[in-house]
Design a protein around this motif. Structure first.
Motif, mmCIF file in Angstrom:
data_model
loop_
_atom_site.group_PDB
_atom_site.id
_atom_site.type_symbol
_atom_site.label_atom_id
_atom_site.label_comp_id
_atom_site.label_asym_id
_atom_site.label_seq_id
_atom_site.Cartn_x
_atom_site.Cartn_y
_atom_site.Cartn_z
ATOM 1 N N SER A 1 0.918 -1.198 0.057
ATOM 2 C CA SER A 1 0.161 0.003 -0.177
ATOM 3 C C SER A 1 0.839 1.479 0.034
ATOM 4 C CB SER A 1 -1.009 -0.189 1.217
ATOM 5 O OG SER A 1 -0.170 0.232 2.400
ATOM 6 N N GLY A 2 2.021 1.283 0.498
ATOM 7 C CA GLY A 2 2.781 2.273 0.497
ATOM 8 C C GLY A 2 3.196 2.715 -0.747
ATOM 9 N N TYR B 1 0.740 5.456 -1.962
ATOM 10 C CA TYR B 1 1.220 6.824 -1.306
ATOM 11 C C TYR B 1 2.376 7.411 -2.085
ATOM 12 C CZ TYR B 1 -2.572 5.653 1.967
ATOM 13 O OH TYR B 1 -3.608 5.449 2.357
ATOM 14 N N ARG B 2 3.464 6.637 -2.457
ATOM 15 C CA ARG B 2 4.296 7.077 -3.144
ATOM 16 C C ARG B 2 4.250 7.507 -4.394
ATOM 17 N NH1 ARG B 2 9.628 5.592 -0.978
ATOM 18 N NH2 ARG B 2 9.425 4.750 0.946
ATOM 19 N N VAL C 1 6.990 11.887 1.087
ATOM 20 C CA VAL C 1 5.385 10.881 1.025
ATOM 21 C C VAL C 1 4.694 10.838 2.363
ATOM 22 C CG1 VAL C 1 6.872 9.009 1.521
ATOM 23 C CG2 VAL C 1 4.703 8.714 0.412
ATOM 24 N N SER C 2 5.483 10.999 3.573
ATOM 25 C CA SER C 2 4.481 11.020 4.851
ATOM 26 C C SER C 2 3.587 12.245 4.937
ATOM 27 C CB SER C 2 5.495 11.005 6.002
ATOM 28 O OG SER C 2 5.827 9.702 6.260
ATOM 29 N N ALA D 1 0.870 11.234 2.256
ATOM 30 C CA ALA D 1 0.025 10.427 3.122
ATOM 31 C C ALA D 1 -0.813 10.814 4.321
ATOM 32 C CB ALA D 1 0.823 9.253 3.318
ATOM 33 N N ARG E 1 -5.996 9.664 1.590
ATOM 34 C CA ARG E 1 -6.164 8.517 2.362
ATOM 35 C C ARG E 1 -7.433 7.790 1.867
ATOM 36 N NH1 ARG E 1 -1.959 7.611 5.304
ATOM 37 N NH2 ARG E 1 -2.845 5.717 5.703
ATOM 38 N N GLY F 1 1.596 -1.932 5.222
ATOM 39 C CA GLY F 1 1.247 -0.647 5.399
ATOM 40 C C GLY F 1 1.456 0.041 6.703
ATOM 41 N N ARG F 2 0.575 0.851 6.948
ATOM 42 C CA ARG F 2 0.620 1.405 8.403
ATOM 43 C C ARG F 2 -0.762 1.557 8.997
ATOM 44 N NH1 ARG F 2 4.537 1.925 5.891
ATOM 45 N NH2 ARG F 2 6.175 3.484 6.201
ATOM 46 N N ASP F 3 -1.770 1.347 8.263
ATOM 47 C CA ASP F 3 -3.184 1.342 8.956
ATOM 48 C C ASP F 3 -4.082 0.336 8.355
ATOM 49 O OD1 ASP F 3 -3.260 2.322 6.375
ATOM 50 O OD2 ASP F 3 -4.771 3.608 6.403
ATOM 51 N N ARG G 1 9.823 10.179 9.508
ATOM 52 C CA ARG G 1 8.487 9.601 8.655
ATOM 53 C C ARG G 1 7.896 8.978 10.009
ATOM 54 N NH1 ARG G 1 8.833 5.809 4.215
ATOM 55 N NH2 ARG G 1 11.002 5.376 4.517
ATOM 56 N N ASP H 1 4.105 9.597 10.374
ATOM 57 C CA ASP H 1 3.027 8.568 10.316
ATOM 58 C C ASP H 1 2.517 8.255 11.803
ATOM 59 O OD1 ASP H 1 4.041 8.394 7.856
ATOM 60 O OD2 ASP H 1 5.317 6.414 8.210
ATOM 61 N N ARG I 1 -0.103 11.913 12.615
ATOM 62 C CA ARG I 1 -1.027 12.453 11.738
ATOM 63 C C ARG I 1 -2.675 12.297 12.380
ATOM 64 N NH1 ARG I 1 0.248 8.213 7.603
ATOM 65 N NH2 ARG I 1 -1.153 6.367 8.247
HETATM 66 O O1 DC Z 1 6.107 1.509 3.370
HETATM 67 P P1 DC Z 1 6.563 2.606 2.702
HETATM 68 O O2 DC Z 1 7.836 3.098 3.477
HETATM 69 O O3 DC Z 1 7.021 2.423 1.175
HETATM 70 O O4 DC Z 1 5.535 3.975 2.855
HETATM 71 C C1 DC Z 1 5.684 5.174 2.554
HETATM 72 C C2 DC Z 1 4.705 6.125 3.077
HETATM 73 O O5 DC Z 1 3.485 5.947 2.896
HETATM 74 C C3 DC Z 1 5.069 5.966 4.784
HETATM 75 O O6 DC Z 1 5.949 6.891 5.022
HETATM 76 C C4 DC Z 1 3.535 6.254 5.269
HETATM 77 C C5 DC Z 1 2.743 6.005 4.266
HETATM 78 N N1 DC Z 1 1.920 5.006 4.332
HETATM 79 C C6 DC Z 1 0.624 5.109 4.803
HETATM 80 O O7 DC Z 1 0.420 6.304 5.596
HETATM 81 N N2 DC Z 1 -0.112 4.194 5.064
HETATM 82 C C7 DC Z 1 -0.041 3.190 4.313
HETATM 83 N N3 DC Z 1 -1.029 2.028 4.466
HETATM 84 C C8 DC Z 1 1.080 2.665 3.712
HETATM 85 C C9 DC Z 1 2.048 3.604 3.681
#
Ligand code: DC
Length: 227
Positions: free
Chosen positions: A33-34, A37-38, A99-100, A103, A109, A129-131, A180, A184, A187
């Protein structure tokens, strides 16, 4: 019976390596998923989108088409932005630096999460990912939260980037990761959190094989339980 597996954690924890290996073992779809956002960040940078202006964000998102395409050379999925394969470009330091911030934008989002949820409709998916365990798939059958010692993460990331970017210093990588992590986690919309029902996997002292064996065991237990 196929399940949904979510893998969340800080930057450069080894999430994507684990997710990719797990998907291969289970014959599931892997989604980074990152990368989405990239790719959005790359589009914003190239097109000088002022992302502090909501109308500009909306207009840009309307022009963005994202999909993943199987790459037979690497055996992995590449990120495609408006018919251009941007897999290598989105790993650039310039994209990582912004990217952060991108994102963290609510509209970005919503745009991404809606597409991610669609990809999981048939299950049989591993998404990192993160979420993912908290917002994208709150009812996922297996949620993994990956952690690793910060110094180890900086080292791993540096090794990954130095080949393509020989002028890079370890300090730059450390500062980018710290920033980051902070952005992350702090936010307003869907910050990085360990879901209450996630299992934690600290891979500081694990080899890739040991990490995979642990996660695979968890996945097989869940799959069996569901019959
Ligand atoms: O996993 P990554 O480092 O490629 O992710 C890049 C950026 O995208 C990371 O700094 C936070 C954001 N991200 C996010 O907010 N939610 C996700 N599900 C995946 C990535």
């Amino acid at each position: 019976m196929s399940i949904i597996i979510t893998i969340d954690g800080y930057s450069s924890c080894g999430k994507s390596t684990l997710a990719r290996q797990l998907a291969r073992e289970l014959n599931y779809l892997y989604i980074d998923s990152g990368a989405m956002y990239r790719a959005i960040t790359l589009y914003f940078l190239r097109n000088h989108v002022d992302w502090s202006v909501v109308a500009e964000v909306h207009k840009a998102l309307d022009e963005i088409n994202l999909h993943f395409e199987y790459n037979s050379h690497t055996g992995q999925s590449d990120m495609v932005l408006n018919d251009e394969n941007v897999e290598a470009l989105i790993r650039d330091m310039l994209v990582s630096e912004h990217v952060s911030e991108v994102a963290a934008i609510k509209e970005v989002r919503e745009f991404s999460v809606a597409q991610q949820q669609k990809m999981g409709e048939k299950k049989g998916i591993v998404m990192d990912g993160r979420d993912i365990g908290t917002t994208v798939f709150p009812h996922a059958e297996l949620k993994i939260f990956v952690t690793a010692d910060p110094a180890v993460r900086v080292e791993r990331r540096f090794k990954e980037l130095i080949e393509r970017n020989p002028n890079l210093t370890i300090e730059e990588v450390k500062n980018n990761l710290e920033l980051r992590d902070y952005t992350d986690s702090n936010r307003e919309f869907s910050p990085l959190r360990k879901a209450a029902d996630a299992v934690e996997l600290d891979n500081t002292h694990l080899t890739r094989e040991q990490q995979l064996a642990t996660a695979l065991k968890w996945a097989q237990e869940r799959i069996q339980k569901l019959g």
